[in-house]
Design a protein around this motif. Structure first.
Motif, short mmCIF file in Angstrom:
data_model
loop_
_atom_site.label_atom_id
_atom_site.label_comp_id
_atom_site.label_asym_id
_atom_site.label_seq_id
_atom_site.Cartn_x
_atom_site.Cartn_y
_atom_site.Cartn_z
N UNK A 154 -5.29 4.67 5.11
CA UNK A 154 -4.18 4.28 4.26
C UNK A 154 -3.88 2.79 4.44
N UNK A 155 -3.86 2.32 5.70
CA UNK A 155 -3.61 0.90 5.97
C UNK A 155 -4.67 0.02 5.31
N UNK A 156 -5.93 0.43 5.41
CA UNK A 156 -7.01 -0.36 4.79
C UNK A 156 -6.85 -0.40 3.27
N UNK A 157 -6.56 0.74 2.68
CA UNK A 157 -6.38 0.81 1.23
C UNK A 157 -5.21 -0.06 0.78
N UNK A 158 -4.09 0.04 1.48
CA UNK A 158 -2.92 -0.77 1.12
C UNK A 158 -3.19 -2.25 1.34
N UNK A 214 -5.30 -3.38 -1.58
CA UNK A 214 -4.55 -3.37 -2.84
C UNK A 214 -3.50 -4.47 -2.88
N UNK A 215 -2.66 -4.54 -1.86
CA UNK A 215 -1.59 -5.53 -1.86
C UNK A 215 -2.10 -6.91 -1.50
N UNK A 216 -3.16 -6.99 -0.72
CA UNK A 216 -3.73 -8.28 -0.37
C UNK A 216 -4.21 -9.02 -1.60
N UNK A 217 -4.82 -8.30 -2.53
CA UNK A 217 -5.28 -8.90 -3.77
C UNK A 217 -4.11 -9.48 -4.56
N UNK A 218 -3.05 -8.72 -4.69
CA UNK A 218 -1.87 -9.18 -5.42
C UNK A 218 -1.25 -10.39 -4.73
N UNK A 219 -1.12 -10.33 -3.42
CA UNK A 219 -0.53 -11.44 -2.67
C UNK A 219 -1.35 -12.71 -2.83
#
Length: 55
Positions: free
Chosen positions: A35-39, A42-47
């Motif tokens: 879950x941590x890797x997925x998040x 996902x959020x790293x791209x947006x950031x």
């Protein structure tokens, strides 16, 4: 995060994480890591795309 973890164990309040935006579940450490890797992905791209910086 350590402070949050410590406080949760002191309070034993099931709502502790929920009111802070967390969704506690009884997963294994491997499932939590997934879950941590997925998040992170996902959020790293947006950031990165929004060029957000921590203050």
């Amino acid at each position: 995060m350590k402070a949050v973890y410590t406080e949760q164990h002191r309070s034993h309040d099931p709502q502790f994480f929920l009111v802070r935006g967390f969704d506690p579940v009884g997963d294994t450490s491997e499932q939590a890591a997934s879950v941590f890797r997925r998040d992170y992905e996902r959020f790293g791209t947006v950031i990165r795309e929004l060029k957000l910086k921590a203050e």
